[in-house]
Write a protein that holds these residues in place. Structure first.
Motif, PDB file in Angstrom:
ATOM      1  N   VAL A 150      -5.135   6.105  -9.815  1.00  0.00           N
ATOM      2  CA  VAL A 150      -5.292   7.475  -9.298  1.00  0.00           C
ATOM      3  C   VAL A 150      -4.175   8.384  -9.788  1.00  0.00           C
ATOM      4  O   VAL A 150      -4.362   9.607  -9.869  1.00  0.00           O
ATOM      5  N   GLN A 175      -4.723   0.312  -7.724  1.00  0.00           N
ATOM      6  CA  GLN A 175      -5.441   1.580  -7.589  1.00  0.00           C
ATOM      7  C   GLN A 175      -4.485   2.766  -7.625  1.00  0.00           C
ATOM      8  O   GLN A 175      -4.841   3.847  -8.101  1.00  0.00           O
ATOM      9  N   TRP A 176      -3.279   2.583  -7.120  1.00  0.00           N
ATOM     10  CA  TRP A 176      -2.280   3.643  -7.148  1.00  0.00           C
ATOM     11  C   TRP A 176      -1.966   4.042  -8.598  1.00  0.00           C
ATOM     12  O   TRP A 176      -1.806   5.226  -8.915  1.00  0.00           O
ATOM     13  N   THR A 185      -0.589   7.844   2.128  1.00  0.00           N
ATOM     14  CA  THR A 185      -0.686   9.278   1.865  1.00  0.00           C
ATOM     15  C   THR A 185      -1.571   9.958   2.908  1.00  0.00           C
ATOM     16  O   THR A 185      -2.488   9.346   3.457  1.00  0.00           O
ATOM     17  N   THR A 217      -3.375   2.847  -0.289  1.00  0.00           N
ATOM     18  CA  THR A 217      -3.802   2.559  -1.660  1.00  0.00           C
ATOM     19  C   THR A 217      -3.005   1.400  -2.232  1.00  0.00           C
ATOM     20  O   THR A 217      -1.770   1.489  -2.326  1.00  0.00           O
ATOM     21  N   TYR A 223       0.840  -1.206   0.000  1.00  0.00           N
ATOM     22  CA  TYR A 223       0.000   0.000   0.000  1.00  0.00           C
ATOM     23  C   TYR A 223       0.869   1.247   0.000  1.00  0.00           C
ATOM     24  O   TYR A 223       1.832   1.350   0.780  1.00  0.00           O
ATOM     25  N   LEU A 252      -8.123  13.789  -4.080  1.00  0.00           N
ATOM     26  CA  LEU A 252      -6.869  13.070  -3.854  1.00  0.00           C
ATOM     27  C   LEU A 252      -5.926  13.859  -2.948  1.00  0.00           C
ATOM     28  O   LEU A 252      -5.748  15.073  -3.132  1.00  0.00           O
ATOM     29  N   ARG A 287      -5.001   7.698   3.392  1.00  0.00           N
ATOM     30  CA  ARG A 287      -5.247   6.590   2.466  1.00  0.00           C
ATOM     31  C   ARG A 287      -4.146   5.547   2.498  1.00  0.00           C
ATOM     32  O   ARG A 287      -2.952   5.867   2.600  1.00  0.00           O
ATOM     33  N   GLN A 298      -4.715   1.637   9.507  1.00  0.00           N
ATOM     34  CA  GLN A 298      -5.633   2.724   9.178  1.00  0.00           C
ATOM     35  C   GLN A 298      -6.063   3.460  10.446  1.00  0.00           C
ATOM     36  O   GLN A 298      -6.136   4.696  10.467  1.00  0.00           O
TER      37      GLN A 298
END
Length: 445
Positions: free
Chosen positions: A302, A298-299, A60, A294, A57, A77, A292, A269
């Motif tokens: 985005v 997905q990274w 950020t 990510t 992950y 974002l 986040r 998280q």
């Protein structure tokens, strides 16, 4: 019987060499364009570490300007990098199985005992988990332990290309090199490793050349290393020294964590949310909570690694292949009808419509196969041209020129499609010639 059909097919192809060349060339050109376009697209859009997608992950925070987002086109974002103070604070959580904080630096590298000239070296200043976390292969030696980051110890890892330039590719573990004005000991040499896109650091592009040197993160402060990547600041601050810089609100550090299961991810998280709340109370983090974790796939999304233009190019490449195949259908039909008199004689001598159909379908298959092989060779030549266009240093295997290799997945896709499409396109001409009454041609003979 099949061997006889192949014999007839090659004889018919030799009878009209110009028409045969046009058909094979059309198929080959369509396949070559598809192979080149698919190769570039797959290299740019693929997940280079897909087997760890559910445990890696990017981390950020949104510690940006309270009056406007980092990216006004995508206000949802957070910035893709962290401040030094946040990255080092999160690094102390102890929750991830592995974690990496890093940035790029530029240095001058020299191996005094190898008799080489000084060279510029793109360096990744990173923590020791980098290699195990991203499954980086080693040819010689290994990475460094966590203690080397805290020291920091004067150790480094060389890429295979850098080791080739400095030491001719031999085992250089234990040798000494000068990195800027300091002596470092080589503890490892990477094997060939070129993840594309460079998912772990997309700040200067997704097709960056690979880092030539890796050193412990502790040297970032010990040597007061400026970042060779993006550094973004939003807050007016007085930054006169390196200590001012690392204590500022400028973002320039990338952070990744490895979380082996859902429970660990939830803990991480929760820790991030608590940390953000503490920073809010201290007067920082004035934007809405946006912490986040990510995953890699997905990274890439985005960060818009693959644009709509890339997808349009792939569509246009397959449309071009379709046009080439349609032209081939017209040429096949013209060729078969031109030889209809010979087919009529065969029918009169007892050949069935099925046999005539199979004979002409074999001829289509021969054209398709030769065109596919030619397309593969032409595609490889076009990719080699692309590589030559972008290559400055022939020993450098990174950057955009690294795309210019024949990607097996792209080749299989394009060849399978072309073989299927060409044979399918040849069904009508092969069927059409078998439906012509032989009497029409017998009367004319």
């Amino acid at each position: 019987m099949l061997g006889y059909y192949f014999h007839l097919a090659f004889r018919n192809l030799r009878r009209n060499p110009g028409l045969t060349a046009l058909m094979i060339g059309a198929v080959a050109l369509g396949i070559a364009v598809c192979v080149m376009t698919l190769t570039v697209y797959r290299a740019m859009s693929g997940n280079p570490i897909w087997w760890k997608n559910d445990v890696l992950y990017a981390l950020t925070f949104d510690a940006w300007d309270p009056n406007k987002p980092d990216d006004e086109k995508h206000p949802e974002l957070p910035p893709p990098q962290l401040t030094y103070r946040d990255a080092t604070a999160i690094f102390q959580s102890g929750i991830p199985l592995r974690q990496v904080i890093m940035h790029k630096a530029m240095a001058v590298l020299l191996a005094p005992d190898a008799g080489t000239k000084p060279m510029r070296a793109l360096t990744r200043v990173t923590t020791g988990d980098f290699f195990a976390m991203f499954d980086v292969p080693f040819r010689y030696g290994d990475g460094w332990k966590a203690e080397a980051d805290r020291g920091p110890e004067p150790v480094l890892v060389l890429s295979s290309a850098t080791n080739e330039k400095l030491f001719g590719g031999v085992n250089s573990v234990g040798r000494t090199v000068r990195w800027n004005d300091r002596e470092f000991r080589v503890v490892g040499v990477l094997d060939h490793w070129l993840p594309l896109p460079t998912f772990y650091d997309l700040n200067n592009g997704d097709l960056e050349e690979p880092d030539g040197v890796y050193i412990p993160f502790g040297w970032s402060v010990a040597a007061e290393l400026p970042s060779a990547g993006n550094t973004n600041c939003w807050k007016p601050e007085s930054i006169n020294t390196f200590q001012d810089f690392i204590g500022s609100e400028c973002v320039w550090i990338q952070m990744w964590v490895e979380l082996p299961d859902a429970a660990t991810r939830d803990r991480m998280q929760g820790w991030l949310d608590s940390y953000a709340q503490e920073q809010k109370k201290a007067g920082r983090y004035q934007r809405p909570m946006n912490n986040r974790l990510t995953p890699v796939d997905q990274w890439l999304v985005v960060n818009r690694v693959v644009s709509n233009d890339d997808r349009v190019l792939v569509g246009l490449a397959f449309a071009f292949l379709a046009v080439c195949l349609l032209n081939t259908v017209g040429l096949l039909l013209a060729k078969f009808l031109n030889n209809a008199a010979i087919t009529g004689v065969r029918r009169a001598l007892g050949a069935s419509r099925r046999q005539v159909f199979l004979q002409h379908l074999v001829e289509v298959g021969v054209i398709s196969t030769i065109g596919s092989i030619g397309g593969l060779l032409l595609g490889a030549l076009m990719l080699a041209g692309l590589r030559a266009l972008y290559t400055v240093d022939p020993t450098d295997l990174g950057g955009t020129q690294a795309l210019a290799h024949v990607d097996i997945g792209s080749v299989v896709t394009a060849l399978a499609l072309a073989l299927f499409a060409t044979i399918a396109a040849g069904l009508y001409p092969a069927w059409r010639i078998g439906r012509i009454p032989p009497a029409v041609y017998l009367k004319s003979q």
